[in-house]
Design an enzyme around this catalytic site. Structure first.
Site, mmCIF file in Angstrom:
data_model
loop_
_atom_site.group_PDB
_atom_site.id
_atom_site.type_symbol
_atom_site.label_atom_id
_atom_site.label_comp_id
_atom_site.label_asym_id
_atom_site.label_seq_id
_atom_site.Cartn_x
_atom_site.Cartn_y
_atom_site.Cartn_z
ATOM 1 N N GLU A 1 1.568 -0.212 -5.036
ATOM 2 C CA GLU A 1 0.462 0.681 -5.364
ATOM 3 C C GLU A 1 1.016 2.063 -5.713
ATOM 4 O OE1 GLU A 1 -3.554 2.749 -3.514
ATOM 5 O OE2 GLU A 1 -1.781 2.449 -2.283
ATOM 6 N N ASP B 1 0.827 -1.201 0.000
ATOM 7 C CA ASP B 1 0.000 0.000 0.000
ATOM 8 C C ASP B 1 0.871 1.264 0.000
ATOM 9 O OD1 ASP B 1 -2.666 1.288 0.381
ATOM 10 O OD2 ASP B 1 -1.784 1.895 2.293
ATOM 11 N N ASP C 1 -10.469 2.006 -4.503
ATOM 12 C CA ASP C 1 -10.111 3.422 -4.368
ATOM 13 C C ASP C 1 -10.707 4.300 -5.454
ATOM 14 O OD1 ASP C 1 -8.542 3.450 -2.035
ATOM 15 O OD2 ASP C 1 -6.817 2.657 -3.106
#
Length: 607
Positions: free
Chosen positions: A370, A333, A445
């Protein structure tokens, strides 16, 4: 006019022992007097003269590149020389100036990338919203207090509409055993790998505010449920990647302990043994991720943080890669933000450390970063295998089909601009790493792609074809395949509607056919990718591997026509339509395409 063709795949690049045999095809009246393979095995230019051979009305130019020296990433382009001028040829075509080092053809040899990834179809699951087993461990209203939100957690019925208020504190009861029960559905769809949003103990539904890195959330079923899921996935040959949130913890993690539920947390105790694990302003406030006070950033300048997250033998990264869990990789992340002293200082150093640890545990594990922005700095640095390919796939596809940019602002681009964007971004990435970039239309997201399209099902079908045929590994966000819609967070996180009367069966069947086609086609999984035509509303590309050629045509609006000349990437023969609409006519000079509005079609050469 001079035409040139090359792709970093067979038959243009063939490994023979400790050499790469590289071929460039040229056709035209004004052929160069000399052609050189320009390479730089030790970051210094080599010009290797290529030998010419006439073949089928064209000229093949051959050179042999040794693998006994130089770096593993073999970068190269071609220099064409006449008596009075020169021209260069690279991934983006011909040019009068040489392509930069990071914009050349590239292959990794030896190749240490986890190439099993290229053969997968991933499926992203937000655990609370996919499926519920109904087991006794399921969360209930009031099971605990979500301190950061200032409220008790709420459990809703599966069909209850999403609400923005208290979104992070609202649960629907999905769990890991629910995923295990739905593996037959995923198998029927053709899914072969799972990417799970965070599963570790956390007070929120999204779980990006970790409380305990060594404990699967008990309301998801705990560590035992993850073991059961791994047993089930192993039985059906399904891979699994977990979400690693190592840039920050939650503010209720015992290391930080804002709500004083533990002892000696860093938040309230300047003498805490964990104080240096975070960074604090002079007023005592912690540095946090993007101003979210419940997400204090970890300080990787502290050696104990480095040990806890990745370096020590009992580190978090190592723990979940070992039996009985043996995960197949990590999705990291906000990986570009991780670092020292409240910022991203030392970022590449620590990501290299994480990468090395992962590969020590399993050389074939997948390290996925990410990045909403340009990920090439990290990809070229070799600190991750791949990136969530927003810039290289999701954003240009969104711009072309939905007319929106990353901020959901209006944007207008034609097919030529879209092709330039996608080709320019991937130019210079080694071919093997292009094959494992993580392509999605949407995610937890972003707004659902169908919603960005204002529920235009024709364009959603176009996007499905594009996702399953463009270079990179495709990933479906749960429910995309049955037409699940939803705006931006939290509305992109609806529960999966298991009532089949609510499904778009045309879209589901299309995805099933496309996934089956991808599994049958080495060109779609491992092949080169070349845009053949891009103008106005029409974009056509081809995937090639050895003698297999798969042609994909997209027509955004209006009717379109394209004439494609025969070449080493587009051979003469019988072309069979495998999917979609449109007409393809075989003529003496090439292929003639006629395409209907909002259509996508796939053809394969039958020799």
């Amino acid at each position: 006019m001079l035409n040139a063709w090359h792709q970093p795949v067979p038959p243009f690049v063939v490994k023979k022992g400790q050499r790469l045999e590289i071929t460039l095809w040229l056709q035209g009246e004004d052929l160069p007097e000399q052609v050189f393979l320009r390479t730089e095995p030790d970051n210094e230019e080599w010009l290797l003269k290529m030998k010419a051979q006439a073949s089928e009305g064209m000229w093949r130019y051959h050179a042999s590149l040794t693998l006994n020296e130089g770096e593993a990433t073999r970068r190269y382009c071609f220099k064409l020389l006449w008596a009075d001028r020169q021209q260069w040829f690279g991934p983006q075509g011909g040019a009068l100036i040489p392509p930069g080092q990071l914009a050349q053809f590239a292959v990794d040899e030896p190749n240490h990338s986890p190439m099993w990834v290229a053969d997968q179809v991933f499926y992203q699951i937000f655990p609370d919203r996919f499926a519920s087993s109904g087991a006794a461990h399921g969360i209930k209203s009031g099971s605990y207090r979500h301190h950061a939100a200032g409220c008790e957690v709420i459990r809703r019925d599966w069909q209850h509409p999403l609400e923005e208020k208290h979104a992070a504190s609202t649960f629907y009861g999905g769990d890991l055993d629910g995923i295990s029960e739905k593996l037959p559905y995923l198998q029927q769809l053709g899914v072969t790998a799972l990417y799970l949003n965070p599963v570790f103990t956390s007070p929120s539904v999204h779980k990006y505010d970790t409380d305990d890195y060594y404990q699967v959330d008990p309301y998801f079923g705990g560590n035992e449920a993850l073991q059961r899921l791994r047993v089930s996935t192993h039985k059906v040959g399904m891979k699994m990647v977990l979400d690693g949130v190592f840039n920050h913890t939650g503010d209720s993690h015992p290391w930080f302990d804002r709500y004083q539920q533990a002892e000696q947390g860093a938040c309230h105790h300047p003498d805490s043994p964990y104080r240096g694990w975070f960074n604090f302003y002079p007023d005592g406030e912690a540095l946090t991720w993007k101003g979210h006070t419940n997400l204090p950033k970890l300080n990787f300048a502290e050696p104990q943080v480095v040990d806890a997250i990745y370096r020590a033998d009992n580190s978090v990264v190592r723990y979940w890669m070992r039996p009985p869990y043996s995960i197949d990789g990590w999705r990291l992340d906000v990986v570009h933000m991780l670092g020292e002293n409240g910022g991203a200082e030392g970022n590449l150093q620590h990501l290299a450390g994480i990468y090395q640890v992962v590969k020590q545990e399993n050389p074939e594990a997948y390290v996925l970063g990410e990045h909403f922005g340009d990920a090439r700095r990290w990809l070229h640095a070799g600190v991750e295998d791949a990136a969530m390919n927003y810039v290289g796939f999701a954003l240009p596809v969104r711009a072309f089909l939905a007319g929106q940019d990353v901020a959901y602002h209006p944007v207008q681009i034609d097919a030529a601009t879209c092709a330039e964007w996608m080709d320019g971004y991937r130019a210079g990435l080694p071919h093997n790493r292009q094959l494992i970039q993580f392509n999605q239309l949407d995610s937890h997201d972003t707004a659902r792609f169908l919603t960005m399209l204002e529920n235009n099902t024709r364009r959603m079908q176009m996007a499905a074809v594009w996702l399953m045929s463009w270079i990179g590994v495709p990933c479906l966000y749960y429910g995309d395949e049955i037409g699940l819609d939803g705006g931006n967070d939290p509305f992109c996180r609806k529960t999966f509607p298991w009532d089949e009367s609510q499904w778009d069966h045309l879209l589901l069947n299309l995805f099933r056919r496309l996934i089956a086609l991808r599994k049958q086609s080495k060109a779609l999984r491992r092949g080169g990718c070349q845009v053949l035509y891009a103008a106005g509303e029409t974009l056509v590309f081809v995937r090639t591997y050895q003698q297999e050629q798969v042609l994909v045509a997209l027509q955004r609006s209006g009717s379109g026509e394209a004439v494609l000349s025969y070449s080493p990437l587009l051979a003469q023969g019988t072309w069979l339509r495998l999917e979609g609409e449109g007409e393809l006519k075989v003529a003496e000079q090439g292929l003639q395409l006629r395409l209907g509005a909002e259509s996508a079609s796939i053809w394969r050469l039958s020799r």
